[in-house]
Scaffold this active site. Structure first.
Site, PDB file in Angstrom:
ATOM      1  N   GLY A  14       0.842  -1.195   0.000  1.00 29.61           N
ATOM      2  CA  GLY A  14       0.000   0.000   0.000  1.00 29.61           C
ATOM      3  C   GLY A  14       0.871   1.237   0.000  1.00 29.61           C
ATOM      4  O   GLY A  14       1.720   1.411  -0.865  1.00 29.61           O
ATOM      5  N   ILE A  44       3.818  -4.483   8.256  1.00 23.67           N
ATOM      6  CA  ILE A  44       4.948  -3.810   7.619  1.00 23.67           C
ATOM      7  C   ILE A  44       4.697  -2.309   7.633  1.00 23.67           C
ATOM      8  O   ILE A  44       3.718  -1.826   7.083  1.00 23.67           O
ATOM      9  CB  ILE A  44       5.140  -4.302   6.169  1.00 23.67           C
ATOM     10  CG1 ILE A  44       5.420  -5.812   6.165  1.00 23.67           C
ATOM     11  CG2 ILE A  44       6.280  -3.549   5.497  1.00 23.67           C
ATOM     12  CD1 ILE A  44       5.488  -6.412   4.783  1.00 23.67           C
ATOM     13  N   LYS A  80       3.433  25.012  -1.873  1.00 24.67           N
ATOM     14  CA  LYS A  80       4.886  25.013  -2.018  1.00 24.67           C
ATOM     15  C   LYS A  80       5.267  25.719  -3.317  1.00 24.67           C
ATOM     16  O   LYS A  80       4.814  25.336  -4.395  1.00 24.67           O
ATOM     17  CB  LYS A  80       5.414  23.571  -2.033  1.00 24.67           C
ATOM     18  CG  LYS A  80       6.907  23.453  -2.341  1.00 24.67           C
ATOM     19  CD  LYS A  80       7.352  22.008  -2.405  1.00 24.67           C
ATOM     20  CE  LYS A  80       8.800  21.896  -2.860  1.00 24.67           C
ATOM     21  NZ  LYS A  80       9.251  20.501  -2.950  1.00 24.67           N
ATOM     22  N   VAL A 187       2.295 -11.885   2.659  1.00 29.21           N
ATOM     23  CA  VAL A 187       2.626 -12.866   1.623  1.00 29.21           C
ATOM     24  C   VAL A 187       3.548 -13.924   2.221  1.00 29.21           C
ATOM     25  O   VAL A 187       4.599 -13.610   2.775  1.00 29.21           O
ATOM     26  CB  VAL A 187       3.304 -12.188   0.416  1.00 29.21           C
ATOM     27  CG1 VAL A 187       3.763 -13.225  -0.601  1.00 29.21           C
ATOM     28  CG2 VAL A 187       2.352 -11.185  -0.228  1.00 29.21           C
ATOM     29  N   THR A 346      11.438  14.429  -5.334  1.00 24.37           N
ATOM     30  CA  THR A 346      11.138  13.727  -6.582  1.00 24.37           C
ATOM     31  C   THR A 346      10.555  12.334  -6.393  1.00 24.37           C
ATOM     32  O   THR A 346      10.239  11.665  -7.382  1.00 24.37           O
ATOM     33  CB  THR A 346      12.412  13.598  -7.445  1.00 24.37           C
ATOM     34  OG1 THR A 346      13.468  13.039  -6.658  1.00 24.37           O
ATOM     35  CG2 THR A 346      12.844  14.957  -7.971  1.00 24.37           C
ATOM     36  N   PHE A 450      24.889  28.455  -6.924  1.00 21.11           N
ATOM     37  CA  PHE A 450      26.240  27.998  -6.616  1.00 21.11           C
ATOM     38  C   PHE A 450      27.314  28.832  -7.316  1.00 21.11           C
ATOM     39  O   PHE A 450      28.473  28.438  -7.372  1.00 21.11           O
ATOM     40  CB  PHE A 450      26.392  26.518  -6.996  1.00 21.11           C
ATOM     41  CG  PHE A 450      25.664  25.588  -6.063  1.00 21.11           C
ATOM     42  CD1 PHE A 450      26.118  25.385  -4.771  1.00 21.11           C
ATOM     43  CD2 PHE A 450      24.510  24.932  -6.469  1.00 21.11           C
ATOM     44  CE1 PHE A 450      25.452  24.532  -3.908  1.00 21.11           C
ATOM     45  CE2 PHE A 450      23.834  24.076  -5.607  1.00 21.11           C
ATOM     46  CZ  PHE A 450      24.308  23.879  -4.326  1.00 21.11           C
TER      47      PHE A 450
END
Length: 500
Positions: A14, A44, A80, A187, A346, A450
């Site tokens: 899930g 789990i 965001k 399982v 991501t 940077f």
């Protein structure tokens, strides 16, 4: 030709990956010809610390006809506008990676060419000054972008911070209404065809046997089907992305919610701070070669804005990807497919983009190696491009005198990333294509943040009087400042439009 549609799909696991898959597949197979079963275990635990997203998530919500306000209420979400990188370049410097562009084109030439010239002459502010989304985030403001806005200067996008557990529950309800059958069990046995090795069924501890023609492995790091059964293999990237652990700890909110994710550079990695309506998500992603678990947890606790709401949760990982996301009749998603540290939010994007690619190349009941290879190759390229974008964050740092950061700055990097950096220096244009998730504006944010400067700008820039260009840049920055002054705070916007 005969009907060769797949009639049964089994999803193992899930959490965010499993229920995103269930909802997307059920929405795709609305005609009811394909039975979809999801098996999840109560024993789990779900990792569930990924609470920040990228704008691509809105397409997923739209595909399912999910009302954005309802979704935000159900998941305790906030908005965001980007990610605030604090101390990554130097300990005293900040920059924001926004979901937006910078400035406006002049004579059809991208704004950053003009900025590059004026910046070199010390006649321009930092690139952040010319982005509305950055300045809104910097001042804790938020407003929805105007529909069909053609003015480059004022256009921006947005994503969400939300409670990952509530998100999975929300999708579970949608998927089950669309016909997905949920089974709560463990399982005990995976049954394979003795000839082909394809998965045929799952034997559960309830005594049931769940048969399927196609399986999605969303079993987390465990990779029960894709790895423990099919032995697909894993490619590690920890020679470039050294962090291998995280500790997460939610806390109470004491500050107004920021409209950007905060990413704070730490001695041995970085800390995230994600504001939700009801709490703040916090975590320290670190390299175990440079700090112990106990010390990392203590550092995180010291940096909480409010009272801790749970004990520290430790996560061990190896950054990399499964050698094949699709192997035989198994397709893996989420942590079962690999791990890209949450530096640019991501993880949910990778689930979503992988699902989209699978649905666009969905198999029938006849195995098609070309389909499998096409999807696997596409996913590999996408993830390698993401990998390089993340590596740049570490490699480009200027945090002198700290062992972790010194090693990151002096490491060998992939040739693909080295080529991107050099291409930008020589052309003032980031090198991106259709398989790059992070486009021109994202790479500009990194290069600028940077202080990686180009050696070239388009010669058309010199056709304009330098004083006029300087005035144009000042006018853009001033216009943004005035717009931000009139915008509501993030908290005000949420209270007025979401909480009600």
């Amino acid at each position: 030709m005969t009907d060769s549609r797949i009639r049964s799909i089994v999803i193992l696991g899930g959490g965010t990956a499993g229920w995103m898959a269930a909802a997307a597949l059920a929405n795709r197979f609305k005609q009811g010809t394909t039975k979809i079963t999801l098996v999840e275990s109560a024993d789990i635990g779900i990792i569930g610390v990924g609470e920040a997203t990228v704008p691509y998530i809105k397409e997923f919500l739209q595909d399912l006809n999910i009302n954005e306000v309802d979704f935000m209420r159900a998941t305790k979400a906030t908005y965001k506008l980007g990610i605030d990188f604090d101390g990554w370049s130097k300990p005293t410097e900040k920059f924001i990676h926004p979901f937006a562009g910078y400035g406006a084109r002049i004579a059809r030439i991208p704004f950053h060419h003009y900025w590059a010239k004026m910046r070199a002459q010390h006649k321009a502010q930092g690139l952040d000054a010319y982005c509305l989304a950055v300045q809104m985030a910097r001042h804790n403001k938020f407003a929805l972008p105007k529909a069909n806005n053609d003015i480059e200067l004022s256009s921006f996008n947005y994503a969400f911070h939300f409670d990952a557990g509530l998100f999975a529950n929300y999708l579970s309800g949608i998927a089950q209404k669309l016909g997905v059958k949920r089974i709560q069990a463990n399982v005990q046995q995976v049954n394979q065809c003795p000839d082909s090795g394809f998965i045929q069924s799952l034997g559960l501890d309830t005594g049931e046997k769940i048969e399927g023609e196609f399986f999605l492995d969303c079993s987390g790091f465990n990779g029960l089907l894709i790895e423990k059964t099919l032995h697909t293999g894993y490619e590690t990237w920890n020679q470039w992305l050294r962090c291998d652990r995280a500790v997460a700890m939610p806390c109470a909110s004491t500050l107004a919610p920021a409209s950007a994710t905060r990413s704070l550079a730490m001695d041995a990695g970085w800390q995230w701070r994600i504001p939700l309506q009801h709490r703040v998500g916090n975590g320290y992603v670190y390299c175990s070669d440079f700090i112990s678990d106990e010390a990392a947890a203590e550092k995180l606790r010291e940096n909480l804005e409010g009272e801790a709401l749970a004990d520290p949760k430790f996560i061990r990982f190896t950054t990399g990807m499964r050698k094949k996301a699709w192997n035989k009749n198994v397709f893996c998603l989420g942590l079962a497919s690999g791990f890209m540290e949450p530096l640019e939010s991501t993880s949910i994007y990778l689930i979503q983009s992988s699902l989209t690619l699978l649905l666009n190349h969905f198999p029938n009941n006849q195995y098609n190696q070309t389909l499998v290879d096409t999807v696997n190759n596409n996913l590999r390229i996408r993830q390698e491009k993401l990998r390089d974008f993340l590596i740049l964050h570490y490699y480009a740092n200027q945090r002198q005198g700290q062992t972790f950061w010194d090693e990151c700055r002096t490491m060998s990097i992939p040739d693909t990333l080295a080529a991107r950096i050099e291409h930008f220096k020589q052309t003032c244009q980031p090198q991106v294509d259709e398989l790059d998730f992070f486009g021109t504006n994202s790479w500009l944010a990194m290069f600028s943040g940077f202080n990686i400067q180009p050696n070239y700008y388009h010669p058309v820039v010199d056709d304009f009087d330098a004083q006029l260009v300087e005035k144009e840049l000042n006018d853009i920055a001033a216009s943004i400042t005035n717009t931000v002054k009139g915008a509501p705070t993030h908290l005000e916007f949420i209270q007025r439009n979401i909480i009600g």
